[in-house]
Design a protein around this motif. Sequence first.
Motif, PDB file in Angstrom:
ATOM      1  N   ILE A 158       0.357  -0.702   0.363  1.00 16.09           N
ATOM      2  CA  ILE A 158      -0.435   0.001   0.213  1.00 16.09           C
ATOM      3  C   ILE A 158       0.705   1.322  -0.377  1.00 16.09           C
ATOM      4  O   ILE A 158       0.583   2.194  -0.470  1.00 16.09           O
ATOM      5  CB  ILE A 158      -1.209   0.014   0.712  1.00 16.09           C
ATOM      6  CG1 ILE A 158      -2.167   0.911   0.952  1.00 16.09           C
ATOM      7  CG2 ILE A 158      -0.213   0.242   2.267  1.00 16.09           C
ATOM      8  CD1 ILE A 158      -3.078   1.048  -0.066  1.00 16.09           C
ATOM      9  N   VAL A 159       1.997   1.050   0.540  1.00 14.84           N
ATOM     10  CA  VAL A 159       2.885   2.671   0.697  1.00 14.84           C
ATOM     11  C   VAL A 159       2.899   2.448  -1.663  1.00 14.84           C
ATOM     12  O   VAL A 159       4.064   3.916  -1.008  1.00 14.84           O
ATOM     13  CB  VAL A 159       4.235   2.006   1.395  1.00 14.84           C
ATOM     14  CG1 VAL A 159       4.985   2.771   1.084  1.00 14.84           C
ATOM     15  CG2 VAL A 159       3.705   2.027   2.692  1.00 14.84           C
ATOM     16  N   ALA A 160       3.611   1.575  -1.364  1.00 12.22           N
ATOM     17  CA  ALA A 160       4.064   1.841  -3.064  1.00 12.22           C
ATOM     18  C   ALA A 160       2.899   2.396  -4.252  1.00 12.22           C
ATOM     19  O   ALA A 160       3.235   2.857  -4.937  1.00 12.22           O
ATOM     20  CB  ALA A 160       4.498   0.300  -3.042  1.00 12.22           C
ATOM     21  N   ARG A 161       1.347   1.596  -3.482  1.00 15.77           N
ATOM     22  CA  ARG A 161       0.422   2.283  -4.630  1.00 15.77           C
ATOM     23  C   ARG A 161      -0.587   3.033  -4.375  1.00 15.77           C
ATOM     24  O   ARG A 161      -1.741   3.373  -5.222  1.00 15.77           O
ATOM     25  CB  ARG A 161      -0.163   1.006  -4.289  1.00 15.77           C
ATOM     26  CG  ARG A 161       0.653  -0.711  -5.256  1.00 15.77           C
ATOM     27  CD  ARG A 161      -0.538  -1.874  -5.117  1.00 15.77           C
ATOM     28  NE  ARG A 161      -1.238  -1.562  -5.943  1.00 15.77           N
ATOM     29  CZ  ARG A 161      -2.272  -2.346  -6.229  1.00 15.77           C
ATOM     30  NH1 ARG A 161      -2.357  -3.277  -5.117  1.00 15.77           N
ATOM     31  NH2 ARG A 161      -2.991  -2.307  -6.713  1.00 15.77           N
ATOM     32  N   LYS A 162      -0.137   3.502  -3.061  1.00 10.88           N
ATOM     33  CA  LYS A 162      -1.078   5.381  -2.832  1.00 10.88           C
ATOM     34  C   LYS A 162      -1.593   6.572  -3.022  1.00 10.88           C
ATOM     35  O   LYS A 162      -2.276   6.851  -3.083  1.00 10.88           O
ATOM     36  CB  LYS A 162      -1.034   4.828  -0.837  1.00 10.88           C
ATOM     37  CG  LYS A 162      -0.305   5.683  -0.552  1.00 10.88           C
ATOM     38  CD  LYS A 162       0.142   6.241   1.250  1.00 10.88           C
ATOM     39  CE  LYS A 162       1.720   6.988   1.058  1.00 10.88           C
ATOM     40  NZ  LYS A 162       0.937   7.906   0.488  1.00 10.88           N
ATOM     41  N   GLY A 163      -0.160   6.241  -3.873  1.00  8.24           N
ATOM     42  CA  GLY A 163      -0.168   7.302  -5.001  1.00  8.24           C
ATOM     43  C   GLY A 163      -0.023   8.936  -3.861  1.00  8.24           C
ATOM     44  O   GLY A 163       0.707   8.940  -3.010  1.00  8.24           O
ATOM     45  N   ASN A 164      -0.453   9.998  -3.911  1.00  2.00           N
ATOM     46  CA  ASN A 164      -1.096  11.120  -2.503  1.00  2.00           C
ATOM     47  C   ASN A 164      -1.481  11.087  -2.035  1.00  2.00           C
ATOM     48  O   ASN A 164      -1.806  11.724  -1.019  1.00  2.00           O
ATOM     49  CB  ASN A 164      -0.427  12.255  -4.293  1.00  2.00           C
ATOM     50  CG  ASN A 164       0.278  12.498  -4.734  1.00  2.00           C
ATOM     51  OD1 ASN A 164       1.022  12.117  -4.541  1.00  2.00           O
ATOM     52  ND2 ASN A 164      -0.239  12.934  -6.065  1.00  2.00           N
ATOM     53  N   ALA A 165      -1.642   9.813  -2.113  1.00  3.73           N
ATOM     54  CA  ALA A 165      -3.183   9.776  -0.578  1.00  3.73           C
ATOM     55  C   ALA A 165      -2.446   9.485   0.618  1.00  3.73           C
ATOM     56  O   ALA A 165      -1.444   9.457   0.825  1.00  3.73           O
ATOM     57  CB  ALA A 165      -4.113   9.125  -0.445  1.00  3.73           C
ATOM     58  N   PRO A 166      -3.115  10.315   1.515  1.00  5.69           N
ATOM     59  CA  PRO A 166      -2.158  10.393   3.374  1.00  5.69           C
ATOM     60  C   PRO A 166      -2.077   8.074   3.708  1.00  5.69           C
ATOM     61  O   PRO A 166      -3.309   8.261   3.257  1.00  5.69           O
ATOM     62  CB  PRO A 166      -3.254  11.330   3.928  1.00  5.69           C
ATOM     63  CG  PRO A 166      -4.231  12.016   3.205  1.00  5.69           C
ATOM     64  CD  PRO A 166      -3.954  11.627   1.442  1.00  5.69           C
ATOM     65  N   LEU A 167      -1.522   8.765   4.542  1.00  9.78           N
ATOM     66  CA  LEU A 167      -1.284   6.954   4.961  1.00  9.78           C
ATOM     67  C   LEU A 167      -1.278   7.677   6.640  1.00  9.78           C
ATOM     68  O   LEU A 167      -0.235   8.074   6.821  1.00  9.78           O
ATOM     69  CB  LEU A 167      -0.093   6.167   4.206  1.00  9.78           C
ATOM     70  CG  LEU A 167       0.285   4.776   5.380  1.00  9.78           C
ATOM     71  CD1 LEU A 167      -1.222   4.282   5.133  1.00  9.78           C
ATOM     72  CD2 LEU A 167       1.304   4.145   4.225  1.00  9.78           C
TER      73      LEU A 167
END
Length: 278
Positions: A216-225
């Motif tokens: 998910i770190v690699a694929r989430k784009g610019n969305a916050p985590l």
Amino acid sequence: MKALAAALILGMSMPAGAQEGGGLEESVTTVALPGGSDLSVVVSKQPASKPAVAALLFPGYPGVLRVQNDAGKPSFQLRGNFLVRARRHLVSDKMLTVMVDCPRARWESCDDAYRTSDQYAQDIGAVIDKVKADYGVSKVYVVGTSYGTVSSAFLALKLGGRIDGAVHTATFTDPRTGRQAHGTPMRDFNWGAVTVDQLFVHHKDDPCPLTQYRSIVARKGNAPLVTVQGSKGARGEPCDAFSAHGFVGRERPVMLAISDWILSRKVQETVGADNSED
């Protein structure tokens, strides 16, 4: 494989704890669907409150709550699921929660094909209309966990003009292949195509091979985590609701972080590192 499949039930048979739903005003709302079936939800709110925001909750596998009205009280399954057992931490005078079942006609199979379909988006759209009409909310968010992120992802994609944002927790990233596969549309889901605001919440040490933190770190784009750390009382299989996958022992700080983002767009980049507990 059998153990993994059993674990993915995510607490389906767990008894309701004293914490679950405590002090909330809860009721069943049933929506008649165009196809002739119906879909029931459990609305949870603080007594006498008039919240403006509704968070629609989509629990993990199999995602079938089997909601019924039992002598005036909600009856449902999946009580051990993270979103179900921790919903009370998301409810406030500003926000109510809506635990969303699958349509009664889909209780035996609420699968990928349905969750990714236009029909599903229409059905959940009918739920949104009903909740807005009955409870006077003006903003709606979808919140999914584990297999429930198939719902939150595709609803965010298809209902962009009707919802105000989406929260994906323990997101499905690496589904199995083969005869027992589920969640396969998430392997290549295009998060960048979603136009509404999104938040990801994931445990740094999520042990489930279907929901890997690095993916998910690699694929989430610019969305916050929001990265969750630590746990307390972890037990069961890696994909169980009471492992770190289900944020066990971190229910309250995780839900408060979700609430902060929904209500103010505040992002807590890390929660749980200070050993805070539910």
